[in-house]
Design a protein around this motif. Structure first.
Motif, mmCIF file in Angstrom:
data_model
loop_
_atom_site.group_PDB
_atom_site.id
_atom_site.type_symbol
_atom_site.label_atom_id
_atom_site.label_comp_id
_atom_site.label_asym_id
_atom_site.label_seq_id
_atom_site.Cartn_x
_atom_site.Cartn_y
_atom_site.Cartn_z
ATOM 1 N N ALA A 235 59.889 25.562 99.726
ATOM 2 C CA ALA A 235 60.637 25.838 98.495
ATOM 3 C C ALA A 235 61.245 24.543 97.948
ATOM 4 O O ALA A 235 61.256 24.301 96.744
ATOM 5 C CB ALA A 235 61.736 26.861 98.756
ATOM 6 N N LEU A 236 61.730 23.705 98.866
ATOM 7 C CA LEU A 236 62.328 22.444 98.429
ATOM 8 C C LEU A 236 61.251 21.523 97.836
ATOM 9 O O LEU A 236 61.495 20.832 96.847
ATOM 10 C CB LEU A 236 63.019 21.746 99.604
ATOM 11 C CG LEU A 236 64.156 22.526 100.273
ATOM 12 C CD1 LEU A 236 64.780 21.697 101.386
ATOM 13 C CD2 LEU A 236 65.216 22.921 99.246
ATOM 14 N N ARG A 237 60.071 21.536 98.445
ATOM 15 C CA ARG A 237 58.986 20.700 97.900
ATOM 16 C C ARG A 237 58.583 21.177 96.512
ATOM 17 O O ARG A 237 58.387 20.372 95.598
ATOM 18 C CB ARG A 237 57.763 20.734 98.827
ATOM 19 C CG ARG A 237 57.970 20.013 100.142
ATOM 20 C CD ARG A 237 56.648 19.640 100.789
ATOM 21 N NE ARG A 237 55.833 20.786 101.185
ATOM 22 C CZ ARG A 237 55.998 21.484 102.321
ATOM 23 N NH1 ARG A 237 56.950 21.143 103.169
ATOM 24 N NH2 ARG A 237 55.208 22.494 102.598
ATOM 25 N N GLU A 238 58.461 22.492 96.350
ATOM 26 C CA GLU A 238 58.080 23.027 95.037
ATOM 27 C C GLU A 238 59.131 22.656 93.986
ATOM 28 O O GLU A 238 58.797 22.264 92.873
ATOM 29 C CB GLU A 238 57.952 24.560 95.094
ATOM 30 C CG GLU A 238 56.731 25.068 95.847
ATOM 31 C CD GLU A 238 55.435 24.910 95.050
ATOM 32 O OE1 GLU A 238 55.496 24.520 93.866
ATOM 33 O OE2 GLU A 238 54.364 25.170 95.628
ATOM 34 N N ALA A 239 60.390 22.788 94.364
ATOM 35 C CA ALA A 239 61.464 22.477 93.416
ATOM 36 C C ALA A 239 61.458 20.987 93.080
ATOM 37 O O ALA A 239 61.648 20.593 91.920
ATOM 38 C CB ALA A 239 62.807 22.904 93.992
ATOM 39 N N MET A 240 61.215 20.153 94.094
ATOM 40 C CA MET A 240 61.190 18.700 93.875
ATOM 41 C C MET A 240 60.066 18.310 92.913
ATOM 42 O O MET A 240 60.255 17.476 92.026
ATOM 43 C CB MET A 240 61.028 17.992 95.232
ATOM 44 C CG MET A 240 61.075 16.482 95.158
ATOM 45 S SD MET A 240 62.538 15.847 94.298
ATOM 46 C CE MET A 240 63.729 15.922 95.623
ATOM 47 N N LEU A 241 58.898 18.932 93.088
ATOM 48 C CA LEU A 241 57.779 18.629 92.184
ATOM 49 C C LEU A 241 58.152 18.979 90.746
ATOM 50 O O LEU A 241 57.919 18.196 89.822
ATOM 51 C CB LEU A 241 56.529 19.430 92.591
ATOM 52 C CG LEU A 241 55.804 18.944 93.845
ATOM 53 C CD1 LEU A 241 54.737 19.957 94.258
ATOM 54 C CD2 LEU A 241 55.175 17.577 93.601
ATOM 55 N N ASP A 242 58.761 20.140 90.574
ATOM 56 C CA ASP A 242 59.146 20.546 89.219
ATOM 57 C C ASP A 242 60.192 19.595 88.641
ATOM 58 O O ASP A 242 60.156 19.253 87.461
ATOM 59 C CB ASP A 242 59.685 21.988 89.211
ATOM 60 C CG ASP A 242 58.559 23.011 89.300
ATOM 61 O OD1 ASP A 242 57.407 22.599 89.522
ATOM 62 O OD2 ASP A 242 58.830 24.217 89.160
#
Ligand code: PBG
Length: 330
Positions: A235-242
């Motif tokens: 979830a943190l990776r997805e948020a970071m990409l966004d």
């Protein structure tokens, strides 16, 4: 350290004491109300699995939007159900598509109400997936990420042109926030924020929505592009990409089963965090209340307040109107 002579006072004895030390507030200003828009006139079709929710034609959606705004709810999120679907979902970006019409009608009638649009292809594709398909049924079908994001960018742009205040991509393709940001900026919509469904789990709680938006996948499931409920670091990776692609608001979906994720995002990022209390969360409460097994008002308030306590700044919820009505009485 414990002081033996210290006896904590109970700050819970009266409502005024409780109010003074309450850590979290919930007001209609935190809520976003979803609307499902269909073609036609004077249509108000109940959604069976979501008591109290309807598919509405544009004229009815406008009336609903007025009521929502009068209740002190600052925003709606629009979902469109087109008359015709095709394999590319071309009604998603049609200039006079259903959402585009609804956006301009609502903005004209209630200019102060924020209109958010859900940007996805699944309501518009004949196969019900959120992106374009490649391959063949015999050899195996997959979602073509890169050609999908071009269409999502086109869709978001058409929403902005129609007057959307915020666009909300819910497809979970990689790179879509960047593609949408670029196309909005190039066309002069650099002030339109992106609320991304950054952290969207492949969840069974979306069941009733698929009736509401008529977008159940015709085969397979969404697990190749939505997240595994077992994962939280992802979830943190997805948020970071966004974040790197220029997102303005991060959304977690569903909400109540993922309170830990809301809290982690709140701690790790300084961006506003939204939570989507999805259809299944709503229907569960409604169904249990209908049976007399739960107190609907109390559970509604507790569930929404808990999302705020976990760290959500704003909440998308089918209860928005019910909560606002209750709030107005107190
Ligand atoms: C479209 C979309 C879905 C929801 C919001 N946008 C369905 C899905 O991903 O399958 C679900 C909302 C709800 O259950 O209330 N991509």
């Amino acid at each position: 350290m414990i002081f033996p002579e210290y006896r904590p006072r109970r700050l819970r004895r009266t409502e005024n004491m409780r109010a003074m030390v309450r850590e979290t507030a919930l007001v209609p200003g935190h809520l976003i109300y979803p609307l499902f828009v269909v073609t036609g006139r004077n249509v108000r079709q109940p959604i069976e699995a979501m008591p109290g929710c309807w598919q509405m034609s544009v004229d009815m959606a406008v009336e609903e939007a007025k009521e929502v705004s009068d209740l002190g709810i600052p925003a709606v999120i629009l979902f469109g159900i087109p008359e015709k679907k095709d394999s590319r979902g071309s009604q998603a970006w049609a200039r006079k598509g259903i959402v585009q019409k609804a956006v301009s009608a609502v903005k004209k009638a209630v200019p102060e109400l924020l209109v958010i649009t859900d940007v996805c292809l699944c309501e518009y594709t004949s196969h019900g997936h959120c992106g374009l398909l490649s391959g063949s049924r015999e050899k195996g079908v997959s979602i073509d990420n890169d050609s999908t994001i071009e269409l999502l960018a086109k869709t978001a742009l058409s929403h902005a042109r129609a007057g959307a205040d915020i666009v909300a991509p819910s497809d979970m393709m990689d790179g879509r926030v960047g593609a949408i940001r670029e196309s909005l900026d190039n066309e002069g919509f650099d002030q339109v924020p992106i609320l991304s469904y950054a952290v969207k789990y492949a969840s069974a709680f979306y069941g009733p929505f698929r009736e509401a938006a008529e977008c159940a996948p015709q085969f397979g499931d969404r697990r190749s592009y939505q997240m595994d409920p077992a994962n939280s670091r992802e979830a943190l990776r997805e948020a970071m990409l966004d974040l790197q692609e220029g997102v303005d608001i991060l959304m977690v979906k569903p909400a109540m089963p993922y309170l830990d994720i809301i809290t982690r995002l709140r701690q790790e990022f300084s961006l506003p965090v939204a939570a989507y209390q999805v259809s299944g969360e709503y229907s569960m409460i409604k169904a249990a209340a209908e049976k007399g097994w739960l107190d609907e008002e109390a559970v509604m308030k507790e569930s929404l307040l808990s999302l705020r306590r976990a760290g959500a700044d704003m909440i998308v919820t089918y209860f928005a109107k019910d909560f606002a009505k209750l709030y107005a009485q107190t």
